[in-house]
Scaffold this active site. Structure first.
Site, PDB file in Angstrom:
ATOM      1  N   GLN A 126       0.965  -1.370  -0.354  1.00  0.00           N
ATOM      2  CA  GLN A 126       0.101   0.282  -0.373  1.00  0.00           C
ATOM      3  C   GLN A 126       0.738   1.327   0.253  1.00  0.00           C
ATOM      4  OE1 GLN A 126      -2.396   0.170   3.583  1.00  0.00           O
ATOM      5  NE2 GLN A 126      -3.502   2.021   2.932  1.00  0.00           N
ATOM      6  N   GLU A 244     -10.043  -1.302   6.106  1.00  0.00           N
ATOM      7  CA  GLU A 244      -8.514  -1.405   6.609  1.00  0.00           C
ATOM      8  C   GLU A 244      -8.780  -1.103   8.096  1.00  0.00           C
ATOM      9  OE1 GLU A 244      -4.136  -0.016   7.139  1.00  0.00           O
ATOM     10  OE2 GLU A 244      -5.475   0.924   6.107  1.00  0.00           O
ATOM     11  N   GLU A 379      -6.846   9.681  17.475  1.00  0.00           N
ATOM     12  CA  GLU A 379      -7.150  11.342  17.068  1.00  0.00           C
ATOM     13  C   GLU A 379      -7.954  11.711  15.867  1.00  0.00           C
ATOM     14  OE1 GLU A 379      -3.703  10.518  19.768  1.00  0.00           O
ATOM     15  OE2 GLU A 379      -3.736   9.822  18.068  1.00  0.00           O
TER      16      GLU A 379
END
Length: 392
Positions: A126, A244, A379
């Site tokens: 990726q 994912e 976050e």
């Protein structure tokens, strides 16, 4: 715990258990149990075993070589795989690119690429993150400029997991600087053997070699390698990351890790008593167990609705990674000095811990710090949840 699975689902669970019992090599379970690094040959062996039953690409439909499982069957398989200490499937081809091609790819791309993923001909990695574009992925700067029937790519990618084994890479590239940053991104497939590509290893904190940085210098790629339309890459990227992030939750992994932590607590002693009798330590174990049970139920509720999308995948990613890291931390605390990367035989003997149970704890602890970063940092995921749920 009774999660009210149907008789058909329980029959499927029994089928998975029998398959793992009959086909899972002991040398692979040993590596999983002890946190040892897998070779490319190990991974290819496991993928081939699963594909012999058409179980490699769990999310793919039957007509494209998958098992045609529903979401609950995929959950059961992942849970049983983890409990059996079986390796995970490397996700980049079957779990990421495959679903993208099924939704956005041309018929030619599907017919050419999907079979090569299943039979192991192609190994994909990726190309998303860049040195200045990690969680803020829209700021990526790797450029792809159209030149006749090709694109010419220049730039850099980083944290490319298992790129040292790969012969293909799917990349996000900037094809336009007009409008919002997200509107100028495209999704393209690249042969790593193409002239102008250089892959350099990045050594991790525990000493392992898992990730890389990739440099592109005037790399010429056929325009037919574009997936979807030009400048549609941000839509594709979000679709891929949803898959994912859901996988990162790792319900099965945490379940097995918690079982092993409880077994370790029975074996280790503190002040002459098993750690399992220490009320402070066991209260921390109980807290994790409660959180894991709540996440499992949330995951099953999501599956009953057809799969994780949007904020649900972000919530599962955040909670799942927090739980996995908490289990790692408790195991490290339980082992004490034996959790160091290379404990001496004297240390291990004094703690009555067999070397395989301790020798790689520190490596696993440090390596799994990445869980709350990749796939979009926790976050950022909290920002996504807040924006979508409370700000419309």
């Amino acid at each position: 715990m009774d999660l009210n699975f149907t008789p058909e689902e329980e029959a499927f669970r029994a089928e998975v258990r029998q398959f793992l019992k009959d086909n899972l090599p002991e040398e692979l379970t040993t590596k999983v149990r002890n946190g040892l690094e897998f070779t490319k040959e190990d991974i290819e062996q496991w993928h081939a075993i699963l594909q012999s039953r058409n179980w490699l690409a769990a999310t793919w439909p039957v007509e494209h070589g998958g098992p045609g499982w529903n979401a609950t069957q995929r959950h059961i398989f992942d849970e049983e795989r983890s409990l059996a200490n079986a390796p995970t499937v490397v996700p980049f081809g079957v779990g990421m690119l495959g679903p993208v091609l099924l939704k956005f790819g041309t018929e030619e791309q599907k017919a050419t690429i999907l079979p090569r993923i299943l039979d192991g001909t192609d190994w994909w990695c990726q190309g998303y993150s860049e040195p200045g574009a990690g969680s803020d992925l829209a700021s990526l700067k790797t450029r792809a400029i159209r030149d006749g029937d090709d694109y010419i790519i220049n730039g850099q990618k980083t944290w490319t997991t298992l790129g040292q084994h790969a012969d293909k890479i799917f990349c996000l590239v900037r094809t336009s600087t007009e409008g919002k940053p997200q509107e100028g991104i495209s999704f393209i497939l690249v042969d790593i053997d193409t002239p102008g590509i250089e892959m350099r290893p990045i050594r991790l904190l525990e000493g392992g070699y898992e990730v890389n940085e990739v440099f592109f210098t005037d790399v010429r790629v056929p325009a037919s390698n574009m997936v979807g339309e030009e400048n549609q890459g941000w839509t594709i990227a979000k679709y891929l990351l949803t898959h994912e992030r859901t996988g990162i939750a790792g319900v099965g992994y945490s379940t097995q890790a918690l079982i092993e932590l409880r077994a370790l607590a029975k074996k280790l002693k503190r002040r002459g008593k098993p750690l399992a009798e220490d009320p402070i330590f066991m209260s921390r174990v109980a807290e994790i167990e409660i959180d894991l049970e709540a996440m499992r139920i949330t995951n099953l509720r999501m599956l009953s609705g057809g799969g994780a999308m949007g904020t649900v995948s972000s919530m599962l990613k955040v909670k799942g990674t927090v739980i996995r890291q908490a289990i790692n931390d408790l195991a490290r605390r339980a082992l004490g000095p034996a959790a160091c990367p290379f404990p001496s035989e004297e240390v291990l003997g004094n703690l009555a811990v067999a070397p395989p149970e301790a020798a790689n704890n520190a490596a696993s602890y440090f390596n799994n710090r990445k869980l709350s970063i990749f796939g979009g940092s926790n976050e950022i995921q909290r920002n996504i949840i807040t924006k979508e749920l409370f700000m419309g």
